[in-house]
Design an enzyme around this catalytic site. Structure first.
Site, PDB file in Angstrom:
ATOM      1  N   ALA A  11      -0.783  -6.567 -20.569  1.00  0.00           N
ATOM      2  CA  ALA A  11      -1.039  -5.913 -19.157  1.00  0.00           C
ATOM      3  C   ALA A  11      -2.005  -7.178 -18.652  1.00  0.00           C
ATOM      4  O   ALA A  11      -2.880  -6.693 -17.808  1.00  0.00           O
ATOM      5  CB  ALA A  11      -1.411  -4.680 -19.118  1.00  0.00           C
ATOM      6  N   ARG A  17       3.002 -12.717  -7.296  1.00  0.00           N
ATOM      7  CA  ARG A  17       4.115 -12.702  -6.707  1.00  0.00           C
ATOM      8  C   ARG A  17       4.160 -11.373  -6.200  1.00  0.00           C
ATOM      9  O   ARG A  17       4.717 -10.994  -5.063  1.00  0.00           O
ATOM     10  CB  ARG A  17       5.365 -12.726  -7.684  1.00  0.00           C
ATOM     11  CG  ARG A  17       5.681 -14.289  -8.111  1.00  0.00           C
ATOM     12  CD  ARG A  17       6.705 -14.091  -8.842  1.00  0.00           C
ATOM     13  NE  ARG A  17       8.324 -13.884  -8.150  1.00  0.00           N
ATOM     14  CZ  ARG A  17       9.247 -13.449  -8.753  1.00  0.00           C
ATOM     15  NH1 ARG A  17       9.280 -13.422  -9.923  1.00  0.00           N
ATOM     16  NH2 ARG A  17      10.222 -13.191  -7.965  1.00  0.00           N
ATOM     17  N   ASN A 171      18.404 -10.398 -23.821  1.00  0.00           N
ATOM     18  CA  ASN A 171      16.977 -10.196 -24.348  1.00  0.00           C
ATOM     19  C   ASN A 171      16.220  -9.333 -23.353  1.00  0.00           C
ATOM     20  O   ASN A 171      15.785  -9.908 -22.129  1.00  0.00           O
ATOM     21  CB  ASN A 171      16.262 -11.197 -24.746  1.00  0.00           C
ATOM     22  CG  ASN A 171      14.724 -11.248 -25.313  1.00  0.00           C
ATOM     23  OD1 ASN A 171      14.540  -9.991 -25.759  1.00  0.00           O
ATOM     24  ND2 ASN A 171      13.873 -12.043 -25.029  1.00  0.00           N
ATOM     25  N   ASN A 370     -14.047  25.591   8.942  1.00  0.00           N
ATOM     26  CA  ASN A 370     -14.419  25.539   7.662  1.00  0.00           C
ATOM     27  C   ASN A 370     -15.787  24.413   7.239  1.00  0.00           C
ATOM     28  O   ASN A 370     -16.568  24.615   6.540  1.00  0.00           O
ATOM     29  CB  ASN A 370     -13.829  25.477   6.675  1.00  0.00           C
ATOM     30  CG  ASN A 370     -12.732  24.148   6.827  1.00  0.00           C
ATOM     31  OD1 ASN A 370     -12.560  23.878   7.858  1.00  0.00           O
ATOM     32  ND2 ASN A 370     -12.440  23.530   5.584  1.00  0.00           N
TER      33      ASN A 370
END
Length: 453
Positions: A11, A17, A171, A370
């Site tokens: 990661a 992009r 793949n 409130n």
């Protein structure tokens, strides 16, 4: 004997992009960061630990990858290829797990079943397991060259012969590797290529050259779909939403226009609930059996019990808790409030920080006031109370059971049960004053028009 497993999640990519101010793996699918989907799949595949290779936004990525199993993070300071990225987690790999899974933080649709299948193949004697797929158009993908059930090589499209390019098995990037061989294979990868990078795919040839067994298993094209752009993110979101809707409808939830319903990763809807078109579920929503969510409603952090009706055009915000057969109608908003059994909030009303008793009726245009500019305060309404239209309830305030509040009232003090409260100015009628006012306003308008000309 149960096999141990480490999942290495890559990661560290910049994701340029995406044209984003944050790491691409933090972008959500179903209101959950992509990397959290990957971590969840790994956890469901019974991994014992996770090693997350991070770069940009490392702290936020580590937080998003939080899991019930131990998680470590490893900084990849240089981008020298996928094998180099995996070796950033060398210390964890060296602990000697039986299985090593290599996953990518931007493939949120990968399934636990595929990861379990990869691990099972390792248990059956494979040294390397490559996860492949069959795209509609294989152009540009590396081809998986097989013979007699074993994977001979991964051939990049540009290097493949015309015959090899006819192969449709490609793949997908993810792999499972025998833990006892993982470091040995990774350390043998060289960077003798045009980019000077260390490619994870090279371990296929290295393992075979050393007498190892390498195989490929097949996943769906959606599972290996990576996200590089906002367009790709939208595509993955659409696929995820379609699968989530399918699962819910298969389990007995009715959706009249499912393609217009948007769900979150943790949306829970029981069988026999009805979801009308154009409904959006944010995180943390639970819908019980028999509830109806009508069109153009937005729910987040809300609980809707059996037989409730919500909408159309209703908004339930975090903390909204509708008990059995409660109703929230059109253009109403409920936040941090409990609606008791059979309570009704039918039209054009805001109920926030409140407890509404069973069977109470809240008239159109009612507002629970409130917030005083600094603090929130609670409104408590007893069972069977009737709040007339266009009432303002200035919290903190309590309305007793079976009490009435007259329409147009501003209530600033408590109202005892069975009482009738008036909180409005006395009406006074001035005979003829309306005509005089109208004449004056008309004269003023004519004067302005004359001045403008």
């Amino acid at each position: 004997m149960t096999r141990s497993c480490l999942a290495v999640v890559l990661a560290a990519g910049d994701g340029t992009r995406m044209k984003s101010s944050k790491s691409k793996v933090l972008h959500p699918v179903g209101n959950l960061p992509m990397i959290a989907h990957v971590v969840g799949a790994a956890q469901a595949a019974a991994v014992d630990a996770l090693a997350v290779v991070v770069g940009r936004d490392s702290d936020a990525v580590a937080e998003a990858a939080n899991s019930a199993v131990p998680v470590s993070t490893h900084m990849q300071k240089e981008r020298l290829g996928t094998a180099h990225a995996v070796l950033a987690a060398r210390d964890d790999i060296a602990k000697g797990y039986d299985d090593l899974l290599v996953l990518f933080g931007d493939t949120p649709l990968v399934s636990p079943q595929t990861l379990k299948q990869a691990r099972a193949s390792l248990a059956d004697g494979a040294d390397v397991v490559v996860i492949g797929f069959r795209p509609d158009n294989p152009h540009g993908y590396g081809r998986l060259i097989e013979e007699h059930g074993e994977l001979l090589a991964i051939r990049e499209h540009r290097d493949a012969s015309e015959e090899e390019r006819k192969i449709t098995f490609c793949n997908g990037g993810m792999m499972a590797v025998s833990g006892r061989l993982a470091l040995e294979l990774l350390d043998a990868v060289e960077n003798d290529n045009a980019k000077g990078e260390y490619y994870l795919t090279d371990i296929v040839g290295i393992a075979r050259s050393r007498g190892g067994r390498v195989i490929a298993i097949e996943a769906s094209a959606e599972e290996v779909l990576g996200v590089d752009t906002r367009v790709g993110l939208a595509r993955v979101e659409a696929l995820w939403q379609a699968a989530k809707r399918h699962d819910l409808m298969t389990a007995g939830v009715s959706m009249t226009a499912p393609e217009t319903v948007f769900l979150s990763h943790d949306t829970l809807i029981e069988a026999d609930a009805m979801i009308e078109p154009n409904v959006v579920f944010g995180p943390g929503v639970t819908i019980a059996s028999g509830a109806i969510i009508k069109s153009f409603s937005h729910l987040e952090g809300a609980t809707v019990a059996k037989g409730c009706t919500v909408g159309p055009f209703a908004r339930l915000r975090p903390g909204a808790d509708l008990q059995d057969k409660a109703k929230v109608g059109n253009f109403c908003e409920v936040k941090n409030a409990v609606l008791g059994t059979g309570a009704k909030v039918n039209h054009l009303t805001y109920v926030g920080d409140a407890d509404i008793g069973a069977g109470s009726n809240i008239g159109a245009g009612t507002v629970t006031c409130n917030y005083d500019g600094f603090n929130k305060h609670r409104t408590i309404i007893g069972e069977g109370a009737f709040i007339g239209s266009n009432s303002s309830l200035v919290a903190p305030v309590e309305i007793g059971s079976q009490a009435y509040v007259a329409s147009g009232s501003v209530i600033t003090g408590n109202v005892e049960g069975d009482s009738l409260a008036f909180g409005r100015a006395q009406q006074v009628n001035k005979q003829g004053l309306g005509r005089k006012l109208r004449e004056r306003l008309q004269a003023d308008k004519q004067r302005r028009q004359k001045d403008e000309t």
